[in-house]
Design an enzyme around this catalytic site. Structure first.
Site, PDB file in Angstrom:
ATOM      1  N   GLU A   1       0.826  -1.255   0.001  1.00 13.47           N
ATOM      2  CA  GLU A   1       0.050   0.041  -0.187  1.00 13.47           C
ATOM      3  C   GLU A   1       0.988   1.320  -0.105  1.00 13.47           C
ATOM      4  O   GLU A   1       0.410   2.314  -0.573  1.00 13.47           O
ATOM      5  CB  GLU A   1      -0.929  -0.159   1.154  1.00 13.47           C
ATOM      6  CG  GLU A   1      -1.947   1.077   1.299  1.00 13.47           C
ATOM      7  CD  GLU A   1      -2.953   0.899   2.429  1.00 13.47           C
ATOM      8  OE1 GLU A   1      -2.992   1.805   3.367  1.00 13.47           O
ATOM      9  OE2 GLU A   1      -3.351  -0.277   2.633  1.00 13.47           O
ATOM     10  N   ASP A   2       2.017   1.426   0.706  1.00 20.01           N
ATOM     11  CA  ASP A   2       2.899   2.445   0.971  1.00 20.01           C
ATOM     12  C   ASP A   2       4.070   2.652   0.413  1.00 20.01           C
ATOM     13  O   ASP A   2       4.828   3.433   0.809  1.00 20.01           O
ATOM     14  CB  ASP A   2       2.822   2.793   2.395  1.00 20.01           C
ATOM     15  CG  ASP A   2       1.353   2.869   3.041  1.00 20.01           C
ATOM     16  OD1 ASP A   2       0.486   3.320   2.351  1.00 20.01           O
ATOM     17  OD2 ASP A   2       1.199   2.743   4.044  1.00 20.01           O
TER      18      ASP A   2
END
Length: 172
Positions: free
Chosen positions: A55-56
């Site tokens: 996600e990051d």
């Protein structure tokens, strides 16, 4: 299968230079989440260390698999990752259908709900995130075994134990 130590190093490299909203190195968050999953074994600890990588960071699920992370661990990471166009509430309901993803998200939610992490945020952000995380706990805690929730919360955010006990008393 990579060892927990190898996965920790991978997560540290992936999150290098990232800080959370309070300015703390981001790796501390994923390590706290992983620590909360220790009672459930190395597989979940590994998923905790990697839970925000897809996600990051620039890493993809396919790259994690190619790096030797077991597919079932990558599947857990994907299960708790944001997906474009999927509202947070829907994501939480989906996660609640998978025991291990639920435990992973409970650990993440517990760490995100720590007062010391929220203290550096503006009051309106604290209030908004506090409401969001409480609503998520309603769904996640209901989907998990109470003893499992207590095990995670005791490690990650003991301040939530009062909330857990109050919910238990209300449902008795």
């Amino acid at each position: 299968m990579r060892t927990v130590e190898e996965v920790d190093a991978l997560a540290a490299a992936a999150h290098a230079g990232q800080v959370d909203k309070a300015g703390v190195p981001y790796i501390e968050h994923v390590r706290a989440v992983a620590a909360g999953l220790a009672p459930f074994g190395d597989r979940l600890v590994t998923a905790g260390l990697l839970h925000d990588v897809v996600e990051d960071t620039r890493w993809t699920a396919e790259e994690l698999r190619a790096a030797g992370v077991p597919g079932d661990v990558v599947d857990l990471v994907e299960a708790v990752s944001n997906q474009p166009g999927v509202p947070y509430e829907e994501k939480i309901r989906r996660i609640a259908g998978n025991r291990e993803a639920t435990l992973l998200k409970i650990a993440d939610n517990a760490h995100n709900s720590r007062a010391d992490r929220a203290a550096a945020l503006p009051e309106e952000t604290q209030a908004r995130l506090g409401a969001k995380y409480r609503a998520a706990r309603e769904v996640l805690w209901a989907a998990a075994d109470r003893a499992d929730v207590e095990a995670v919360v005791t490690i990650v955010n003991p301040a939530l134990l009062d909330e857990l006990r109050a919910r238990g008393a209300a449902s008795s």
